[in-house]
Design a protein around this motif. Sequence first.
Motif, PDB file in Angstrom:
ATOM      1  N   GLU A  70       0.838  -1.203   0.000  1.00  0.00           N
ATOM      2  CA  GLU A  70       0.000   0.000   0.000  1.00  0.00           C
ATOM      3  C   GLU A  70       0.872   1.252   0.000  1.00  0.00           C
ATOM      4  OE1 GLU A  70      -3.150   0.065   3.092  1.00  0.00           O
ATOM      5  OE2 GLU A  70      -2.382  -1.947   3.512  1.00  0.00           O
ATOM      6  N   ASN A  71       0.474   2.239  -0.789  1.00  0.00           N
ATOM      7  CA  ASN A  71       1.213   3.494  -0.838  1.00  0.00           C
ATOM      8  C   ASN A  71       0.269   4.684  -0.799  1.00  0.00           C
ATOM      9  OD1 ASN A  71       4.265   3.174  -1.279  1.00  0.00           O
ATOM     10  ND2 ASN A  71       3.338   1.529  -2.479  1.00  0.00           N
ATOM     11  N   TYR A  72       0.705   5.698  -0.079  1.00  0.00           N
ATOM     12  CA  TYR A  72      -0.082   6.907   0.110  1.00  0.00           C
ATOM     13  C   TYR A  72       0.791   8.130  -0.134  1.00  0.00           C
ATOM     14  CZ  TYR A  72      -3.322   3.765   2.459  1.00  0.00           C
ATOM     15  OH  TYR A  72      -4.187   2.734   2.747  1.00  0.00           O
ATOM     16  N   LEU A  73       0.132   9.240  -0.426  1.00  0.00           N
ATOM     17  CA  LEU A  73       0.784  10.540  -0.530  1.00  0.00           C
ATOM     18  C   LEU A  73       0.176  11.408   0.560  1.00  0.00           C
ATOM     19  CD1 LEU A  73       2.722  12.307  -2.379  1.00  0.00           C
ATOM     20  CD2 LEU A  73       0.601  13.252  -3.276  1.00  0.00           C
ATOM     21  N   LEU A  74       1.026  11.942   1.420  1.00  0.00           N
ATOM     22  CA  LEU A  74       0.556  12.723   2.558  1.00  0.00           C
ATOM     23  C   LEU A  74       0.055  14.090   2.121  1.00  0.00           C
ATOM     24  CD1 LEU A  74       0.324  12.895   5.651  1.00  0.00           C
ATOM     25  CD2 LEU A  74       2.610  13.914   5.648  1.00  0.00           C
ATOM     26  N   LYS A  75      -1.101  14.457   2.621  1.00  0.00           N
ATOM     27  CA  LYS A  75      -1.658  15.785   2.370  1.00  0.00           C
ATOM     28  C   LYS A  75      -2.281  16.256   3.679  1.00  0.00           C
ATOM     29  CE  LYS A  75      -4.026  18.527  -0.959  1.00  0.00           C
ATOM     30  NZ  LYS A  75      -3.267  19.041  -2.048  1.00  0.00           N
ATOM     31  N   VAL A  76      -1.530  17.077   4.408  1.00  0.00           N
ATOM     32  CA  VAL A  76      -2.004  17.588   5.697  1.00  0.00           C
ATOM     33  C   VAL A  76      -1.764  19.086   5.773  1.00  0.00           C
ATOM     34  CG1 VAL A  76      -1.655  15.430   6.959  1.00  0.00           C
ATOM     35  CG2 VAL A  76       0.197  17.084   6.854  1.00  0.00           C
ATOM     36  N   SER A  77      -2.603  19.748   6.553  1.00  0.00           N
ATOM     37  CA  SER A  77      -2.410  21.183   6.756  1.00  0.00           C
ATOM     38  C   SER A  77      -1.500  21.436   7.959  1.00  0.00           C
ATOM     39  CB  SER A  77      -3.754  21.889   6.939  1.00  0.00           C
ATOM     40  OG  SER A  77      -4.468  21.298   7.996  1.00  0.00           O
ATOM     41  N   GLU A  78      -1.512  20.525   8.911  1.00  0.00           N
ATOM     42  CA  GLU A  78      -0.674  20.650  10.103  1.00  0.00           C
ATOM     43  C   GLU A  78       0.247  19.427  10.204  1.00  0.00           C
ATOM     44  OE1 GLU A  78      -0.455  23.204  12.184  1.00  0.00           O
ATOM     45  OE2 GLU A  78      -1.967  24.293  11.024  1.00  0.00           O
ATOM     46  N   PRO A  79       1.481  19.525   9.703  1.00  0.00           N
ATOM     47  CA  PRO A  79       2.399  18.383   9.766  1.00  0.00           C
ATOM     48  C   PRO A  79       2.637  17.866  11.183  1.00  0.00           C
ATOM     49  CG  PRO A  79       3.277  20.099   8.347  1.00  0.00           C
ATOM     50  CD  PRO A  79       2.073  20.664   9.004  1.00  0.00           C
ATOM     51  N   GLU A  80       2.540  18.749  12.174  1.00  0.00           N
ATOM     52  CA  GLU A  80       2.755  18.343  13.562  1.00  0.00           C
ATOM     53  C   GLU A  80       1.748  17.276  13.998  1.00  0.00           C
ATOM     54  OE1 GLU A  80       5.424  18.577  16.546  1.00  0.00           O
ATOM     55  OE2 GLU A  80       5.457  19.846  14.775  1.00  0.00           O
ATOM     56  N   ASP A  81       0.515  17.364  13.510  1.00  0.00           N
ATOM     57  CA  ASP A  81      -0.505  16.352  13.838  1.00  0.00           C
ATOM     58  C   ASP A  81      -0.103  14.983  13.295  1.00  0.00           C
ATOM     59  OD1 ASP A  81      -2.008  18.341  15.049  1.00  0.00           O
ATOM     60  OD2 ASP A  81      -3.293  18.656  13.294  1.00  0.00           O
ATOM     61  N   PHE A  82       0.414  14.983  12.069  1.00  0.00           N
ATOM     62  CA  PHE A  82       0.889  13.742  11.441  1.00  0.00           C
ATOM     63  C   PHE A  82       2.052  13.164  12.245  1.00  0.00           C
ATOM     64  CE2 PHE A  82       4.079  12.022   8.414  1.00  0.00           C
ATOM     65  CZ  PHE A  82       3.390  10.904   7.972  1.00  0.00           C
ATOM     66  N   ILE A  83       3.008  14.001  12.590  1.00  0.00           N
ATOM     67  CA  ILE A  83       4.196  13.575  13.341  1.00  0.00           C
ATOM     68  C   ILE A  83       3.784  12.976  14.682  1.00  0.00           C
ATOM     69  CG2 ILE A  83       6.235  14.452  14.561  1.00  0.00           C
ATOM     70  CD1 ILE A  83       6.475  16.511  12.183  1.00  0.00           C
ATOM     71  N   ASN A  84       2.950  13.679  15.437  1.00  0.00           N
ATOM     72  CA  ASN A  84       2.545  13.215  16.762  1.00  0.00           C
ATOM     73  C   ASN A  84       1.713  11.944  16.712  1.00  0.00           C
ATOM     74  OD1 ASN A  84       3.886  15.256  18.157  1.00  0.00           O
ATOM     75  ND2 ASN A  84       2.130  16.635  18.009  1.00  0.00           N
ATOM     76  N   LEU A  85       0.957  11.780  15.661  1.00  0.00           N
ATOM     77  CA  LEU A  85       0.153  10.569  15.524  1.00  0.00           C
ATOM     78  C   LEU A  85       1.040   9.343  15.318  1.00  0.00           C
ATOM     79  CD1 LEU A  85      -2.682   9.413  15.490  1.00  0.00           C
ATOM     80  CD2 LEU A  85      -2.807   9.955  13.066  1.00  0.00           C
ATOM     81  N   LEU A  86       2.084   9.499  14.540  1.00  0.00           N
ATOM     82  CA  LEU A  86       2.996   8.370  14.314  1.00  0.00           C
ATOM     83  C   LEU A  86       3.810   8.072  15.567  1.00  0.00           C
ATOM     84  CD1 LEU A  86       4.127   8.984  10.656  1.00  0.00           C
ATOM     85  CD2 LEU A  86       2.891   7.010  11.526  1.00  0.00           C
ATOM     86  N   ASN A  87       4.410   9.109  16.142  1.00  0.00           N
ATOM     87  CA  ASN A  87       5.185   8.930  17.376  1.00  0.00           C
ATOM     88  C   ASN A  87       5.559  10.308  17.905  1.00  0.00           C
ATOM     89  OD1 ASN A  87       7.334   8.446  19.309  1.00  0.00           O
ATOM     90  ND2 ASN A  87       7.436   6.385  18.474  1.00  0.00           N
ATOM     91  N   LYS A  88       5.126  10.632  19.121  1.00  0.00           N
ATOM     92  CA  LYS A  88       5.386  11.951  19.703  1.00  0.00           C
ATOM     93  C   LYS A  88       6.872  12.221  19.912  1.00  0.00           C
ATOM     94  CE  LYS A  88       0.906  12.535  21.638  1.00  0.00           C
ATOM     95  NZ  LYS A  88      -0.021  12.291  22.648  1.00  0.00           N
ATOM     96  N   LYS A  89       7.672  11.176  19.939  1.00  0.00           N
ATOM     97  CA  LYS A  89       9.118  11.342  20.111  1.00  0.00           C
ATOM     98  C   LYS A  89       9.833  11.595  18.786  1.00  0.00           C
ATOM     99  CE  LYS A  89       9.212   8.401  24.163  1.00  0.00           C
ATOM    100  NZ  LYS A  89       9.704   7.147  24.734  1.00  0.00           N
ATOM    101  N   TRP A  90       9.121  11.470  17.683  1.00  0.00           N
ATOM    102  CA  TRP A  90       9.710  11.649  16.362  1.00  0.00           C
ATOM    103  C   TRP A  90       9.838  13.137  16.045  1.00  0.00           C
ATOM    104  CZ3 TRP A  90       6.587  11.440  11.283  1.00  0.00           C
ATOM    105  CH2 TRP A  90       7.447  11.471  10.178  1.00  0.00           C
ATOM    106  N   SER A  91      10.988  13.535  15.516  1.00  0.00           N
ATOM    107  CA  SER A  91      11.226  14.940  15.161  1.00  0.00           C
ATOM    108  C   SER A  91      10.533  15.337  13.863  1.00  0.00           C
ATOM    109  CB  SER A  91      12.729  15.187  15.012  1.00  0.00           C
ATOM    110  OG  SER A  91      13.213  14.532  13.842  1.00  0.00           O
TER     111      SER A  91
END
Length: 166
Positions: A108-129
């Motif tokens: 499966e492959n996706y292309l990310l489209k978000v208005s707030e990248p921080e939400d994406f980052i925190n959802l995957l892992n809050k420790k991720w930069s």
Amino acid sequence: MKLFSLLLIIFLVNISNHVFPQSSINPEVKILNVGDLSELINSEQEHPLLINVWATWCVPCREEFSDLVKISESYSNKVRVVGISVDDSEVLDSKVIPFLKNQKARFENYLLKVSEPEDFINLLNKKWSGAIHATFIYKKNSEPNEMLIGKQSYELFEQAVKKVID
């Protein structure tokens, strides 16, 4: 003579398709937002989930991609592999899909489209930069288990996968 030449050309094209088959991989890339990602992570999983965040402009991402494809093939019945490209949507058809096709990526492959990248980052892992390339592995119950940052090899992917499979 023209008929013979035409038949010879048809024969050679037919033979070349059998000797050098064209890739039948036509990757489908869906647009992914934060809600979709949350659903993907939190959905009932039969197998652990491996999410790889990458981009065509990231040289190490491209270098490790063939090992990710091998992992997806080697563990196809044990791990769900998902790729998320953070490329701009304008290059989906010109760069992302051709790259996936060239790599023979069947997962499966996706292309990310978000208005707030921080939400994406925190959802995957809050420790991720948020730096790519990054790989996240979740156990069946949506519990994050592994976070791999930087270029990985097949062996490193495999070690991480083996930690979460039954």
